[in-house]
Design an enzyme around this catalytic site. Structure first.
Site, mmCIF file in Angstrom:
data_model
loop_
_atom_site.group_PDB
_atom_site.id
_atom_site.type_symbol
_atom_site.label_atom_id
_atom_site.label_comp_id
_atom_site.label_asym_id
_atom_site.label_seq_id
_atom_site.Cartn_x
_atom_site.Cartn_y
_atom_site.Cartn_z
ATOM 1 N N HIS A 92 -2.708 6.892 4.011
ATOM 2 C CA HIS A 92 -3.232 5.675 3.392
ATOM 3 C C HIS A 92 -4.517 5.289 4.129
ATOM 4 O O HIS A 92 -4.568 5.310 5.362
ATOM 5 C CB HIS A 92 -2.185 4.564 3.491
ATOM 6 C CG HIS A 92 -2.721 3.220 3.136
ATOM 7 N ND1 HIS A 92 -3.506 3.011 2.020
ATOM 8 C CD2 HIS A 92 -2.595 2.004 3.748
ATOM 9 C CE1 HIS A 92 -3.835 1.733 1.960
ATOM 10 N NE2 HIS A 92 -3.301 1.107 2.996
ATOM 11 N N CYS A 112 0.825 -1.216 0.000
ATOM 12 C CA CYS A 112 0.000 0.000 0.000
ATOM 13 C C CYS A 112 0.858 1.265 0.000
ATOM 14 O O CYS A 112 0.339 2.362 -0.185
ATOM 15 C CB CYS A 112 -0.929 -0.003 1.210
ATOM 16 S SG CYS A 112 -1.955 -1.473 1.280
ATOM 17 N N ASN A 139 -9.965 -0.056 1.727
ATOM 18 C CA ASN A 139 -8.522 0.025 1.496
ATOM 19 C C ASN A 139 -8.234 -0.368 0.041
ATOM 20 O O ASN A 139 -8.343 -1.533 -0.316
ATOM 21 C CB ASN A 139 -7.820 -0.921 2.473
ATOM 22 C CG ASN A 139 -6.310 -0.927 2.299
ATOM 23 O OD1 ASN A 139 -5.778 -0.373 1.331
ATOM 24 N ND2 ASN A 139 -5.619 -1.552 3.243
HETATM 25 N N1 COA Z 1 -16.814 -9.209 11.541
HETATM 26 C C1 COA Z 1 -17.096 -9.590 12.795
HETATM 27 N N2 COA Z 1 -16.141 -10.019 13.630
HETATM 28 C C2 COA Z 1 -14.892 -10.053 13.180
HETATM 29 C C3 COA Z 1 -14.549 -9.694 11.885
HETATM 30 C C4 COA Z 1 -15.578 -9.262 11.043
HETATM 31 N N3 COA Z 1 -15.362 -8.871 9.782
HETATM 32 N N4 COA Z 1 -13.214 -9.827 11.715
HETATM 33 C C5 COA Z 1 -12.733 -10.279 12.879
HETATM 34 N N5 COA Z 1 -13.735 -10.433 13.764
HETATM 35 C C6 COA Z 1 -13.672 -10.904 15.139
HETATM 36 C C7 COA Z 1 -12.450 -11.738 15.397
HETATM 37 O O1 COA Z 1 -12.668 -13.075 14.997
HETATM 38 C C8 COA Z 1 -12.300 -11.596 16.879
HETATM 39 O O2 COA Z 1 -13.195 -12.456 17.516
HETATM 40 P P1 COA Z 1 -12.781 -13.225 18.868
HETATM 41 O O3 COA Z 1 -12.506 -12.143 19.858
HETATM 42 O O4 COA Z 1 -13.991 -14.041 19.161
HETATM 43 O O5 COA Z 1 -11.563 -14.012 18.515
HETATM 44 C C9 COA Z 1 -12.764 -10.152 17.147
HETATM 45 O O6 COA Z 1 -13.523 -9.768 15.984
HETATM 46 C C10 COA Z 1 -11.638 -9.190 17.339
HETATM 47 O O7 COA Z 1 -10.680 -9.423 16.310
HETATM 48 P P2 COA Z 1 -9.391 -8.544 16.196
HETATM 49 O O8 COA Z 1 -8.554 -9.056 15.050
HETATM 50 O O9 COA Z 1 -8.730 -8.409 17.540
HETATM 51 O O10 COA Z 1 -10.034 -7.139 15.819
HETATM 52 P P3 COA Z 1 -9.324 -5.765 15.673
HETATM 53 O O11 COA Z 1 -9.947 -4.768 16.559
HETATM 54 O O12 COA Z 1 -7.820 -5.890 15.705
HETATM 55 O O13 COA Z 1 -9.719 -5.357 14.179
HETATM 56 C C11 COA Z 1 -8.758 -5.308 11.990
HETATM 57 C C12 COA Z 1 -9.324 -6.176 13.104
HETATM 58 C C13 COA Z 1 -8.322 -6.200 10.851
HETATM 59 C C14 COA Z 1 -9.853 -4.377 11.539
HETATM 60 C C15 COA Z 1 -7.571 -4.491 12.558
HETATM 61 O O14 COA Z 1 -6.668 -5.336 13.213
HETATM 62 C C16 COA Z 1 -6.824 -3.760 11.477
HETATM 63 O O15 COA Z 1 -7.355 -2.882 10.821
HETATM 64 N N6 COA Z 1 -5.534 -4.083 11.297
HETATM 65 C C17 COA Z 1 -4.756 -3.463 10.251
HETATM 66 C C18 COA Z 1 -5.087 -4.110 8.939
HETATM 67 C C19 COA Z 1 -4.626 -3.328 7.759
HETATM 68 O O16 COA Z 1 -4.644 -2.122 7.770
HETATM 69 N N7 COA Z 1 -4.214 -4.029 6.717
HETATM 70 C C20 COA Z 1 -3.808 -3.454 5.502
HETATM 71 C C21 COA Z 1 -2.506 -2.775 5.646
HETATM 72 S S1 COA Z 1 -2.087 -1.926 4.223
#
Ligand code: COA
Length: 393
Positions: free
Chosen positions: A254, A114, A284
């Site tokens: 970004h 990205c 994204n």
């Molecule tokens: N809908 C509902 N629940 C979801 C879900 C979705 N789409 N995706 C994950 N969950 C659940 C998980 O399974 C987890 O459940 P559990 O507690 O029972 O295990 C819970 O939500 C929390 O998951 P977690 O991964 O800790 O959530 P988070 O607050 O970290 O958010 C992201 C997840 C991916 C949104 C976040 O980590 C993020 O944005 N990371 C950066 C990713 C990114 O920018 N990538 C591209 C880079 S260029």
């Protein structure tokens, strides 16, 4: 005679087809509420039949060339930032070159996740200030929807498709890229990756069965990395440019997650009205996200001549990049040369910028206790610089 870069053209393309959070509720175990709260995304665009990275890039590039009033053959170089090219071989950049009708113009693609567009803009700037090329087309284009596992709720809700492009031209008008920082932390190469399809794991039945051709991501690790590098890299480039956050009129981050953007903005002391956000509509779009946000900011009149803006990105690799861009006024080159050849105010202003920049750094280092003590110095140098620049304008 000094050479600077100037962005003279810009364009973007997003597919018609919208995929909303409510649509995703029908596909995986998720909810609009979860997606909005955790990411800020409400909908994203997904390519339709016949649309690819190549076609979207060409559409964005044609717009950028029209705004710059250039024909494709005027270009000296085409750089395409993408992690989702139409084919592994050849580079999508030559396909785009052919479609544009830019016969003979060198073209290459670069992969920096990205962060690709920031890497591309810095590369274009280097060719320009070195005196090698006069006009470079930089494109960020992605069809991430084809690399997503639509059964994996942890990734499929995040991404969208699109393209953005800019034309960068050589100029004698001071401004353009004031500072930049590019970075990479290869030790974390595996936190955001596509496991198979390359030579390490060529296509096979296992790849198909386990969907190893789709994105795997450790969301929390990327989140930690993103918040840290966005804040630090932005701070570094502002300092390097001899500026302070008050001098930046717009931050274009970004668009990966609204929480990451808000966290970084808060740490940097940027009010959210100085931050470009369109993640709610596009998700994204990887290397396309910064140029799309830039184009929308321009269209909304949020960037004016004389403004200093920051673009900052992070992504797979892991990589990051940030830059400060001074948006030059549209003045005849001759006027600009006169201003540039007038050494006193330029030198004075540069000196004052350095003083203010050091004061800002000291404030960051000394943290909150020292902040109050140094604030008057800041305000004083800021006022002094303003009155000096008014006098010599
Ligand atoms: N809908 C509902 N629940 C979801 C879900 C979705 N789409 N995706 C994950 N969950 C659940 C998980 O399974 C987890 O459940 P559990 O507690 O029972 O295990 C819970 O939500 C929390 O998951 P977690 O991964 O800790 O959530 P988070 O607050 O970290 O958010 C992201 C997840 C991916 C949104 C976040 O980590 C993020 O944005 N990371 C950066 C990713 C990114 O920018 N990538 C591209 C880079 S260029």
């Amino acid at each position: 005679m000094n050479r600077y870069s100037r962005i003279t053209g810009w364009g973007m393309y997003v597919p018609e087809r919208r995929l909303t959070n409510f649509d995703l509720e029908q596909m995986v175990d998720t909810s609009d509420k979860w997606i909005v709260e955790r990411t800020g995304i409400r909908e994203r665009r997904i390519v339709g039949p016949g649309e690819t990275t190549r076609t979207m890039a060409v559409a964005a590039a044609r717009q950028a060339l029209a705004v710059a009033n250039l024909s494709p053959r005027d270009l000296d170089l085409i750089i395409v930032a993408t992690s989702s090219p139409d084919h592994l071989l050849p580079t999508v950049a030559t396909q785009i070159q052919a479609d544009l009708g830019a016969e003979g113009v060198p073209a290459f693609a670069l992969v920096a996740g990205c962060t690709g567009f920031v890497y591309g803009l810095v590369t274009a700037h280097q060719f320009i200030v070195a005196g090698t090329y006069e006009r470079v087309l930089v494109i960020g284009a992605e069809t991430i929807s084809k690399a997503v596992n639509w059964e994996d709720r942890t990734t499929c809700v995040l991404f969208g498709d699109g393209a953005g492009a800019v034309v960068v031209e050589a100029t004698q008008t001071p401004g353009g890229m004031l500072a930049f920082e590019l970075g990479a932390d290869g030790t974390q190469w595996d936190v955001l990756m596509i496991p198979a399809g390359g030579v390490a794991h060529p296509p096979d039945h296992e790849m198909i069965d386990k969907k190893l051709y789709t994105i795997r991501m450790h969301g929390r690790a990327v989140f930690r990395f993103a918040t840290q590098v966005m804040t630090e890299a932005t701070r570094h480039v502002i300092t390097q440019a001899g500026l302070t956050p008050e001098d930046i009129s717009l931050l274009i981050p970004h668009q990966a997650n609204l929480r990451i953007i808000e966290y970084a903005a808060k740490k940097l002391g940027f009010p959210m009205d100085k931050v470009m956000v369109n993640i709610d509509r596009y998700g994204n779009t990887s290397a396309a996200s910064i140029p799309i946000a830039l184009v929308e900011a321009l269209e909304q009149g949020r960037i004016r001549p004389g403004d200093n803006i920051v673009m900052v990105g992070f992504g797979a690799g892991l990589t990051w990049g940030a830059l400060v861009w001074h948006w030059q006024p549209v003045v005849p080159e001759t006027e600009a040369i006169l201003v540039e050849d007038w050494p006193l105010p330029q030198a004075l202003q540069a000196g004052l910028r350095q003083v203010r920049s050091r004061a800002w750094n000291a404030r960051v280092a000394l943290s909150e206790k020292a902040t109050l003590a140094l604030l008057p110095l800041y305000t004083w140098t800021h006022k002094l610089r303003k009155s000096v620049s008014r006098r010599f304008r």
